[in-house]
Motif scaffolding. Structure first.
Motif, PDB file in Angstrom:
ATOM      1  N   ASP B  86       0.816  -1.208   0.000  1.00 33.65           N
ATOM      2  CA  ASP B  86       0.000   0.000   0.000  1.00 33.65           C
ATOM      3  C   ASP B  86       0.853   1.263   0.000  1.00 33.65           C
ATOM      4  OD1 ASP B  86      -2.354  -1.567   2.263  1.00 33.65           O
ATOM      5  OD2 ASP B  86      -2.414  -1.450   0.071  1.00 33.65           O
ATOM      6  N   SER B  87       2.147   1.108   0.181  1.00 31.54           N
ATOM      7  CA  SER B  87       3.050   2.262   0.147  1.00 31.54           C
ATOM      8  C   SER B  87       2.964   2.926  -1.221  1.00 31.54           C
ATOM      9  CB  SER B  87       4.488   1.828   0.432  1.00 31.54           C
ATOM     10  OG  SER B  87       4.603   1.328   1.740  1.00 31.54           O
ATOM     11  N   ALA B  88       2.627   4.195  -1.235  1.00 37.07           N
ATOM     12  CA  ALA B  88       2.415   4.916  -2.482  1.00 37.07           C
ATOM     13  C   ALA B  88       2.132   6.371  -2.159  1.00 37.07           C
ATOM     14  CB  ALA B  88       1.232   4.341  -3.269  1.00 37.07           C
ATOM     15  N   MET B  89       2.064   7.173  -3.214  1.00 36.97           N
ATOM     16  CA  MET B  89       1.552   8.532  -3.084  1.00 36.97           C
ATOM     17  C   MET B  89       0.066   8.470  -3.397  1.00 36.97           C
ATOM     18  SD  MET B  89       2.437  11.723  -2.501  1.00 36.97           S
ATOM     19  CE  MET B  89       3.960  12.378  -3.159  1.00 36.97           C
ATOM     20  N   TYR B  90      -0.747   8.980  -2.495  1.00 37.06           N
ATOM     21  CA  TYR B  90      -2.195   8.980  -2.685  1.00 37.06           C
ATOM     22  C   TYR B  90      -2.644  10.397  -3.002  1.00 37.06           C
ATOM     23  CZ  TYR B  90      -2.356   4.210  -1.037  1.00 37.06           C
ATOM     24  OH  TYR B  90      -2.177   2.855  -0.921  1.00 37.06           O
ATOM     25  N   PHE B  91      -3.335  10.536  -4.121  1.00 39.52           N
ATOM     26  CA  PHE B  91      -3.829  11.829  -4.561  1.00 39.52           C
ATOM     27  C   PHE B  91      -5.344  11.889  -4.437  1.00 39.52           C
ATOM     28  CE2 PHE B  91      -0.012  13.624  -6.116  1.00 39.52           C
ATOM     29  CZ  PHE B  91       0.714  12.626  -6.752  1.00 39.52           C
ATOM     30  N   CYS B  92      -5.809  12.947  -3.844  1.00 45.03           N
ATOM     31  CA  CYS B  92      -7.227  13.274  -3.848  1.00 45.03           C
ATOM     32  C   CYS B  92      -7.479  14.249  -4.989  1.00 45.03           C
ATOM     33  CB  CYS B  92      -7.587  13.921  -2.511  1.00 45.03           C
ATOM     34  SG  CYS B  92      -9.273  14.549  -2.392  1.00 45.03           S
ATOM     35  N   ALA B  93      -8.641  14.181  -5.601  1.00 46.54           N
ATOM     36  CA  ALA B  93      -8.996  15.113  -6.660  1.00 46.54           C
ATOM     37  C   ALA B  93     -10.474  15.437  -6.555  1.00 46.54           C
ATOM     38  CB  ALA B  93      -8.674  14.531  -8.032  1.00 46.54           C
ATOM     39  N   SER B  94     -10.837  16.581  -7.096  1.00 44.52           N
ATOM     40  CA  SER B  94     -12.254  16.948  -7.147  1.00 44.52           C
ATOM     41  C   SER B  94     -12.535  17.657  -8.453  1.00 44.52           C
ATOM     42  CB  SER B  94     -12.643  17.818  -5.948  1.00 44.52           C
ATOM     43  OG  SER B  94     -12.066  19.105  -6.025  1.00 44.52           O
ATOM     44  N   GLY B  95     -13.809  17.708  -8.816  1.00 44.07           N
ATOM     45  CA  GLY B  95     -14.187  18.364 -10.055  1.00 44.07           C
ATOM     46  C   GLY B  95     -15.687  18.525 -10.150  1.00 44.07           C
ATOM     47  N   ARG B  96     -16.077  19.180 -11.212  1.00 41.85           N
ATOM     48  CA  ARG B  96     -17.503  19.290 -11.542  1.00 41.85           C
ATOM     49  C   ARG B  96     -17.785  18.334 -12.692  1.00 41.85           C
ATOM     50  NH1 ARG B  96     -16.170  24.840 -10.687  1.00 41.85           N
ATOM     51  NH2 ARG B  96     -15.922  25.140 -12.928  1.00 41.85           N
ATOM     52  N   MET B  97     -19.041  18.242 -13.062  1.00 38.80           N
ATOM     53  CA  MET B  97     -19.453  17.295 -14.094  1.00 38.80           C
ATOM     54  C   MET B  97     -18.761  17.604 -15.424  1.00 38.80           C
ATOM     55  SD  MET B  97     -23.299  16.333 -15.226  1.00 38.80           S
ATOM     56  CE  MET B  97     -23.639  14.933 -16.272  1.00 38.80           C
ATOM     57  N   ASN B  98     -18.170  16.574 -15.988  1.00 37.54           N
ATOM     58  CA  ASN B  98     -17.565  16.672 -17.323  1.00 37.54           C
ATOM     59  C   ASN B  98     -16.502  17.749 -17.452  1.00 37.54           C
ATOM     60  OD1 ASN B  98     -19.018  14.527 -18.412  1.00 37.54           O
ATOM     61  ND2 ASN B  98     -20.729  15.832 -18.968  1.00 37.54           N
ATOM     62  N   THR B  99     -15.817  18.035 -16.369  1.00 36.77           N
ATOM     63  CA  THR B  99     -14.686  18.975 -16.444  1.00 36.77           C
ATOM     64  C   THR B  99     -13.448  18.278 -15.904  1.00 36.77           C
ATOM     65  OG1 THR B  99     -14.988  19.900 -14.241  1.00 36.77           O
ATOM     66  CG2 THR B  99     -16.243  20.913 -16.036  1.00 36.77           C
ATOM     67  N   GLU B 100     -12.330  18.982 -15.986  1.00 33.91           N
ATOM     68  CA  GLU B 100     -11.102  18.392 -15.488  1.00 33.91           C
ATOM     69  C   GLU B 100     -11.146  18.211 -13.982  1.00 33.91           C
ATOM     70  OE1 GLU B 100     -11.501  21.256 -16.925  1.00 33.91           O
ATOM     71  OE2 GLU B 100     -10.463  22.873 -15.854  1.00 33.91           O
ATOM     72  N   ALA B 101     -10.361  17.265 -13.525  1.00 30.77           N
ATOM     73  CA  ALA B 101     -10.199  17.046 -12.096  1.00 30.77           C
ATOM     74  C   ALA B 101      -9.000  17.847 -11.601  1.00 30.77           C
ATOM     75  CB  ALA B 101      -9.976  15.563 -11.815  1.00 30.77           C
ATOM     76  N   PHE B 102      -9.153  18.413 -10.423  1.00 30.77           N
ATOM     77  CA  PHE B 102      -8.066  19.164  -9.792  1.00 30.77           C
ATOM     78  C   PHE B 102      -7.504  18.305  -8.666  1.00 30.77           C
ATOM     79  CE2 PHE B 102      -8.387  23.250 -11.839  1.00 30.77           C
ATOM     80  CZ  PHE B 102      -9.644  23.199 -12.391  1.00 30.77           C
ATOM     81  N   PHE B 103      -6.199  18.137  -8.691  1.00 32.75           N
ATOM     82  CA  PHE B 103      -5.544  17.222  -7.768  1.00 32.75           C
ATOM     83  C   PHE B 103      -4.902  17.969  -6.605  1.00 32.75           C
ATOM     84  CE2 PHE B 103      -5.485  13.005  -9.796  1.00 32.75           C
ATOM     85  CZ  PHE B 103      -6.030  13.321 -11.023  1.00 32.75           C
ATOM     86  N   GLY B 104      -4.873  17.308  -5.462  1.00 29.18           N
ATOM     87  CA  GLY B 104      -4.124  17.805  -4.329  1.00 29.18           C
ATOM     88  C   GLY B 104      -2.655  17.469  -4.459  1.00 29.18           C
ATOM     89  N   GLN B 105      -1.884  17.892  -3.444  1.00 25.62           N
ATOM     90  CA  GLN B 105      -0.436  17.705  -3.470  1.00 25.62           C
ATOM     91  C   GLN B 105      -0.030  16.267  -3.165  1.00 25.62           C
ATOM     92  OE1 GLN B 105       0.487  20.349  -4.876  1.00 25.62           O
ATOM     93  NE2 GLN B 105       1.597  21.596  -3.396  1.00 25.62           N
ATOM     94  N   GLY B 106      -0.957  15.497  -2.643  1.00 22.77           N
ATOM     95  CA  GLY B 106      -0.668  14.102  -2.360  1.00 22.77           C
ATOM     96  C   GLY B 106      -0.249  13.840  -0.927  1.00 22.77           C
ATOM     97  N   THR B 107      -0.504  12.621  -0.478  1.00 22.06           N
ATOM     98  CA  THR B 107       0.015  12.109   0.802  1.00 22.06           C
ATOM     99  C   THR B 107       0.888  10.919   0.488  1.00 22.06           C
ATOM    100  OG1 THR B 107      -1.888  12.799   2.139  1.00 22.06           O
ATOM    101  CG2 THR B 107      -0.557  10.965   2.973  1.00 22.06           C
ATOM    102  N   ARG B 108       2.134  11.012   0.925  1.00 21.49           N
ATOM    103  CA  ARG B 108       3.026   9.868   0.734  1.00 21.49           C
ATOM    104  C   ARG B 108       2.844   8.919   1.905  1.00 21.49           C
ATOM    105  NH1 ARG B 108       6.649   8.511  -2.569  1.00 21.49           N
ATOM    106  NH2 ARG B 108       6.844  10.573  -3.489  1.00 21.49           N
ATOM    107  N   LEU B 109       2.341   7.731   1.623  1.00 21.34           N
ATOM    108  CA  LEU B 109       2.140   6.718   2.651  1.00 21.34           C
ATOM    109  C   LEU B 109       3.270   5.708   2.587  1.00 21.34           C
ATOM    110  CD1 LEU B 109       0.362   5.371   4.846  1.00 21.34           C
ATOM    111  CD2 LEU B 109      -0.741   4.091   2.997  1.00 21.34           C
ATOM    112  N   THR B 110       3.934   5.523   3.709  1.00 19.67           N
ATOM    113  CA  THR B 110       4.998   4.529   3.809  1.00 19.67           C
ATOM    114  C   THR B 110       4.589   3.512   4.855  1.00 19.67           C
ATOM    115  OG1 THR B 110       6.667   6.191   3.248  1.00 19.67           O
ATOM    116  CG2 THR B 110       7.444   4.147   4.245  1.00 19.67           C
ATOM    117  N   VAL B 111       4.474   2.266   4.434  1.00 22.47           N
ATOM    118  CA  VAL B 111       4.114   1.187   5.356  1.00 22.47           C
ATOM    119  C   VAL B 111       5.379   0.393   5.661  1.00 22.47           C
ATOM    120  CG1 VAL B 111       2.648  -0.826   5.745  1.00 22.47           C
ATOM    121  CG2 VAL B 111       1.818   1.078   4.338  1.00 22.47           C
ATOM    122  N   VAL B 112       5.685   0.274   6.953  1.00 25.26           N
ATOM    123  CA  VAL B 112       6.944  -0.403   7.347  1.00 25.26           C
ATOM    124  C   VAL B 112       6.654  -1.674   8.135  1.00 25.26           C
ATOM    125  CG1 VAL B 112       8.255   1.734   7.304  1.00 25.26           C
ATOM    126  CG2 VAL B 112       7.150   1.000   9.433  1.00 25.26           C
TER     127      VAL B 112
END
Lengths: 116, 112
Positions: B86-112
């Motif tokens: 599951d270690s990865a960069m997770y991006f959240c995004a939001s948008g309106r109908m049929n338009t581009e999605a705007f992404f956040g800066q991401g959360t880097r998850l490191t599972v040890v």
């Protein structure tokens, strides 16, 4: 199934020269096409999109892209590259009839390196 | 200019622990998404959320994952029992109908 191909892992260009980052796609219906840029340790930043209309779309920072339906391509271009354009570029596609929301399929990304 | 914000920027967790990744989408957007990017790999769609329910999810989004919009402003991704993969960069995004999605800066998850 939808797919996006970015055939070049890296593109090298001298500052001031034109640049092209290639993208081809495969969808079953009409495509919505996008380019995003990712700077180091940053999120994905929207550059431009093609939904319908003029095949040449203009976006942020002087970038443009040309939609070519017969070649299923959507190459990103800029007439004169800047060192600050150096980043990772992603092409993405979604089907036009996918319910209004953006389930994007991304390409593998192309690293653009602009040399002074 | 409005933007999608994500917290934390980096999360380190032990395998088997639960994590919650948080996102504040752009306020007038109605469609919300989570994507992930394993280091050196493609950005992959995880889930889309509209009208308080999941509209589509990928095969990656198994029973260990859940999303919630608890209070009308936040949008969270929960991983119940984290695995090393599951270690990865997770991006959240939001948008309106049929338009581009705007992404956040991401959360880097490191599972040890």
């Amino acid at each position: 199934a939808q797919s996006v191909a970015q055939p070049e892992d890296q593109v090298n260009v001298a500052e001031g020269n034109p640049l092209t980052v290639k993208c081809t796609y495969s969808v079953s219906g009409n495509p919505y096409l996008f380019w995003y840029v990712q700077y180091p340790n940053r999120g994905l930043q929207f550059l431009l999109k093609y939904i319908t209309g003029d095949n040449l779309v203009k976006g942020s920072y002087g970038f443009e892209a040309e939609f070519n339906k017969s070649q299923t391509s959507f190459h990103l271009k800029k007439p004169s590259a800047l060192v600050s354009d150096s980043a990772l570029y992603f092409c993405a596609v979604r089907e036009a009839l996918s319910g209004g929301y953006n389930k994007l399929i991304f390409g593998a990304g192309t690293r653009l390196a602009v040399h002074p | 200019e409005p933007e999608v914000t994500q917290t934390p920027s980096h999360q380190v967790t032990q395998m088997g622990q639960e994590v919650i990744l948080r996102c504040v989408p752009i306020s007038n957007h109605l469609y919300f998404y989570w994507y992930r990017q394993i280091l050196g790999q493609k950005v992959e769609f995880l889930v889309s959320f509209y009208n308080n329910e999941i509209s589509e999810k990928s095969e990656i989004f198994d029973d260990q994952f859940s999303v919630e919009r608890p209070d009308g402003s936040n949008f969270t991704l929960k991983i119940r029992s984290t695995k090393l993969e599951d270690s990865a960069m997770y991006f959240c995004a939001s948008g309106r109908m049929n338009t581009e999605a705007f992404f956040g800066q991401g959360t880097r998850l490191t599972v040890v």
